[in-house]
Design a protein around this motif. Structure first.
Motif, short mmCIF file in Angstrom:
data_model
loop_
_atom_site.label_atom_id
_atom_site.label_comp_id
_atom_site.label_asym_id
_atom_site.label_seq_id
_atom_site.Cartn_x
_atom_site.Cartn_y
_atom_site.Cartn_z
N GLN A 141 40.84 35.36 38.99
CA GLN A 141 41.34 36.72 38.77
C GLN A 141 42.82 36.66 38.45
N CYS A 142 43.31 37.71 37.81
CA CYS A 142 44.70 37.74 37.34
C CYS A 142 45.65 37.90 38.52
N CYS A 143 46.78 37.16 38.48
CA CYS A 143 47.77 37.28 39.56
C CYS A 143 48.69 38.46 39.34
N GLY A 144 48.72 39.00 38.12
CA GLY A 144 49.48 40.22 37.85
C GLY A 144 50.84 40.03 37.21
N ILE A 145 51.32 38.79 37.11
CA ILE A 145 52.70 38.62 36.63
C ILE A 145 52.79 38.67 35.10
#
Lengths: 417, 539
Positions: free
Chosen positions: A339-343
């Protein structure tokens, strides 16, 4: 009617192949945390039809796209949704803000900063400075810039490594990227250690420029294209004249140069693409073909959680890194759900994105806390910043872990021939 | 006006663009107007053509009168119907297989008819319109444009109603009320309730296109009309930004028009029996012709997804002294049946083209006014339609894709669409950007009874998914507004069936995959076909 009429279908990044199944939107990390973003289907193929009718249908909300490409992984119809969005942003250029220029020009900033690294690191870490950057530039105050190294990787390489590389019988070129050069030369040193142990000399490219991913994300496509052409020229020379394939230690640089150069910037990279690989994949394939062997330090012990960076997911290459890590006898590997870490590189540094960025990463941070590893392993440097900031768990590139785990002398002997 | 009244000055039969335009003109001149439409507005030829705002160039060589009418109306509609018009301009291209000598004849004829026609270098044409066949050897730029017939018709109807007219769709005229050689009104059936109604007016105007010959028969009058079927193909997105025509004598599939989010190639032309005009289907041979000729205009069509095929029927009228139909005109035919057939109070307005609807309406209204002794000048050439008023760009800050799309569809009328709450702004049709607010507006203000009506008013279901995502959402909303879930379910099944009818002739590639996914969702997953069959069984 010609024999080929209506037998093949060509549209920009396959936008016409979209069947509106909406699976991409289900997998979009941004749409999951904010209603301000209409999701990849709407921003991509749906919006594209309208933008073809009239460019005024360009929607500012497209800036919320992380370019994680998870939509493309989900799409069953091979629509390059992320590329469609990137191209739409490119075709609606706006004068980038000062902040975006600063964030995007990683190599200019890096060159300036490394020469005064201790002062810069101290300054950028100070609370009043962060407050000022937050207020004037819109760089979120929660973020700390990755520390700049006092010696660039390239400088280290020339002083300490370059002389011995010609002595090997096999050779690779190394695209180190901005992060290794300015912030974390240790990863580059680890790469040289590992490849030398495997019997490969490591060389710099004749001319390396930032791959341009940050420039593209910040609307500076012309500059990105120029830098891309320079990189392709250097790589061509490496492949054709020097017979050296190119390896990297950054998943995003690799993905950008292999796929976005062609799909987004329109740079013809067909002759380079297959010779450009992530080091972890390159090494795995050498082992798999029986060309090299590894010997490990019997005392090495480490508990590692592997995080699949978005662009690793897109390339389908996480398997090479995890299989490589699994070869290390003393290593306990936990595979985190992808899943994406968001950065998303510079995205998360922007004040307006901070909240979304952390909300997107929340699931991953929780999973890491529950796994309680000594280290997180990932192939992306910006995931590293985000995970270290948000969980406090240190993050290493698989190549660095390999360098620590190898019995270098024994490996050298195994691969002498 | 009291809607219950059945006394009018004028009854107009037919809710296509001619009927709607005539209703507006009559109402603006102060007449008490009733318009009756058998099915939905624009159901006939109005909703089944190219959507081309002709410059008249196409007719310049063969029919100067039509060409002149076209260019005059073209310029008028750009002003009064600006929210329905996309000012694309057009090209007439000469290909290597065409006679370049025709270009001069063509340009001379255009100029004689008052149509701006500029010969441009083929290289310039390629720059202006990158999709054009790059092998072209000649190009003429002319003021063609595209126009949305659904919007145009609704804007006319809305304005007619603002001027007091009554418009009823799903009212089929079953008979004319005739006494002593005079049409006194009509008998009609409300197709929703089955109720029989009678309406009276001093003048009845037959504006039914090809169906007008059937209405005239009810008065024992013969109009020599020849239904000519024209098939067209809709492509999934805009390939071209300018209208592209072939610079040769008019033939099959030689016009490619950018319409809203799509582009349309057409047409074929074949005489068909009048008995078949209610159920036009596109044959494989027609699809082949359209593709063969279409890819000569823009080679990209060969590899572009087709959304659907459709066909309309042109009302070609033979002149009265030539019942064989050899000399067919596309000109306007306005028949005063009192002088022609001894049937007072009855007018037929037919022939013509969508392009010239306003002029047709003016001629019919002038004649009706003479019969009613009303002396008021026509103002439709100078009065903007609702949605196209000055400052036609709505003052509303465009907040989203859906708001921008709605402004494109409704012009200034888009301000009436609620966009205050997240629910109002939520998308029903994702392909075409239709919001819940727009659906509510259309269903309350634009005579929407079913999904097909809704599609014509808003483009719901016209996008590439052809109703897969939006049809159930829209059916849900209509079911709520009409408090009838069962009806909404049957309507949903009918709507999806109608969408498939258009997809079937071109069901390959992505269109076929899309249709299969739609069928899986609605039939296998939701059991829609079984649910509808069960209900029909119960009844």
């Amino acid at each position: 009617m010609a024999a080929t009429t209506q037998t093949t279908f060509a549209s920009a990044n396959n936008f016409e192949q979209c069947l509106k199944c909406s699976i991409c939107t289900v997998y979009c990390p941004v749409a999951a945390v904010t209603t301000a973003y209409p999701g990849p289907k709407q921003a991509g193929p749906d919006g594209e039809r309208y933008r073809l009718k009239d460019p005024k249908f360009y929607d500012e909300a497209l800036k919320l796209c992380l370019n994680c490409k998870r939509c493309e992984v989900a799409c069953p119809s091979e629509v390059r949704i992320g590329d469609i969005i990137q191209r739409a942003r490119m075709q609606h250029p706006q004068r980038p803000k000062l902040r975006d220029v600063l964030l995007a020009n990683t190599d200019v900033m890096g060159t300036m900063a490394t020469s005064m690294a201790p002062v810069v690191n101290l300054t950028l870490g100070m609370k009043p400075v962060k407050a000022v950057m937050n207020a004037t530039l819109g760089i979120d105050k929660h973020r700390t810039f990755p520390a700049y190294a006092s010696q660039k990787f390239e400088t280290w390489y020339r002083r300490h490594a370059a002389q011995t590389q010609e002595s090997f019988s096999k050779h690779v070129s190394y695209f180190h990227g901005c992060y290794v050069n300015y912030n974390y030369p240790q990863l580059g040193k680890d790469l040289v250690t590992v490849m030398n142990a495997l019997g490969y000399g490591v060389h710099l490219l004749e001319k390396e420029k930032c791959c341009g991913v940050a420039l593209m994300a910040n609307g500076m496509h012309e500059q990105a294209k120029r830098q891309g052409e320079t990189n392709m020229q250097s790589m061509r020379k490496s492949i054709n004249e020097l017979k050296r394939p190119i390896i990297t230690t950054s998943s995003t640089c690799t993905f950008t140069m292999r796929d976005e150069y062609d799909h987004v910037l329109g740079i013809d990279n067909r002759d380079v693409r297959d010779h450009l690989s992530l080091a972890a994949r390159f090494i795995y394939q050498l082992i798999d073909n029986g060309e090299v062997k590894l010997a490990f330090d019997p005392n090495f012990k480490m508990r590692v959680a592997y995080h699949t960076a978005c662009h690793m997911q897109r390339m389908g290459w996480a398997i090479f890194s995890t299989q490589l890590l699994r070869m290390i006898p003393g290593l306990e590997l936990i595979e985190l759900e992808s899943q994406c870490c968001g950065i998303a590189g510079t995205y998360g540094f922007k004040k307006e994105n901070y909240e979304n960025s952390q909300a997107i990463g929340a699931g991953l941070f929780q999973a890491i806390k529950e796994a309680d590893p000594q280290y997180v392993a990932t192939d992306c440097e910006t995931c590293k910043w985000q995970i270290e900031m948000s969980t406090g768990v240190p993050v290493l590139n698989p190549i660095s872990i390999l360098a620590q785990a190898l019995d270098v002398e024994k490996t050298k002997q195994l691969n002498q021939n | 006006m009291n809607k219950e009244t059945n006394e009018f000055d004028v009854i107009i039969i037919g809710g296509g663009i001619t009927g709607a335009g005539t209703a507006r003109d009559c109402a603006m001149r102060g007449l008490r107007v009733l318009l009756l439409e058998r099915f939905d507005y624009t159901n006939g030829a109005t909703g089944r053509n190219h959507g081309l705002l002709h410059s008249g160039a196409r007719y310049a060589v063969t029919d100067k009168e039509s060409a002149t009418e076209c260019i005059e109306e073209n310029m008028i509609l750009r002003r009064v119907a600006r929210h329905c018009v996309d000012e694309t301009d057009g090209l007439f291209i000469t290909l290597p297989e065409d006679d370049l000598g025709y270009q001069k004849t063509f340009v001379d004829a255009c100029r004689a008819a008052g149509i701006r026609a500029d010969i441009i270098d083929p290289a310039e044409a390629r720059l202006l319109e990158p999709s054009v066949n790059p092998t072209l050897i000649g190009a003429v730029r002319i003021p063609d444009a595209s126009i949305d017939p659904f919007r145009l018709t609704m804007a006319n109807l809305v304005d007619a109603q603002l001027h007091g007219a009554v418009a009823l769709n799903y009212h089929e005229v079953t008979d004319l009320v005739i006494e002593n050689g005079r049409v006194l009104g009509v008998k009609a059936t409300d197709l929703h309730t089955g109720q029989q109604k009678e309406f009276r007016a001093a003048v009845t105007i037959n504006a039914c296109g090809i169906w007008g010959m059937l209405i005239a028969r009810k008065a024992g009058i013969t109009i020599n009309m020849f239904p000519a079927k024209g098939a067209l193909l809709i492509f999934g997105h805009r390939v071209n930004q300018m209208v592209i025509n072939r610079c040769r004598k008019p033939a099959n599939a030689d016009i490619l028009v950018p319409d809203d989010t799509v582009c349309v190639i057409g047409t074929t032309s074949d005489r068909v029996p009048i008995e078949t005009v209610d159920d036009m289907r596109v044959a494989d041979e027609e699809v082949n012709i359209l593709l063969t000729e279409g890819e000569k205009l823009a080679p990209a069509l060969a590899s572009t997804r087709i959304l659907r095929a459709y066909a309309g029927v042109r009302p070609l009228v033979a002149s009265d002294d030539d019942p064989s139909g050899r000399s067919i005109s596309r000109g306007i035919v306005c028949l005063d049946h009192e002088s022609r057939d001894g049937m007072a109070g009855f007018i037929t307005i037919t022939g013509g083209k969508m392009m010239t609807y306003r002029l047709m309406a003016q001629e019919a209204t002038d004649l009706a006014c003479r019969k009613l002794n009303v002396n008021k000048a026509c103002a439709t050439a100078t009065t903007p339609l609702p949605g196209s008023e000055e400052n036609s760009v709505s003052q509303q800050e465009p907040r989203s894709f859906a708001v921008k799309a709605a402004q494109g569809r409704h012009g200034t009328m888009a301000d009436k669409i609620d966009a205050d709450t997240p629910l109002d702004r939520a998308l029903v049709c994702e392909c075409e950007g239709v919001s819940v607010g727009e659906i509510r507006y259309a269903s309350q203000q634009l005579h929407v009874h079913n999904l097909m009506n809704l599609r014509r008013r808003t483009r719901t279901g016209m996008g590439t998914c052809q109703g897969k995502l939006c049809a159930c959402r829209a059916a849900n909303l209509l079911g709520k507004y009409n408090h009838d879930a069962k009806l909404a379910q049957a309507d949903l099944a009918k709507f999806l069936g109608e969408r498939w009818k258009g997809v079937k002739p071109i069901a390959w590639g992505s269109a076929l995959r899309e249709a299969q996914l739609t069928a899986t969702v609605y039939q296998r997953l939701c059991g829609l076909d079984k649910a509808v069959a069960r209900k029909e069984g119960e009844q």
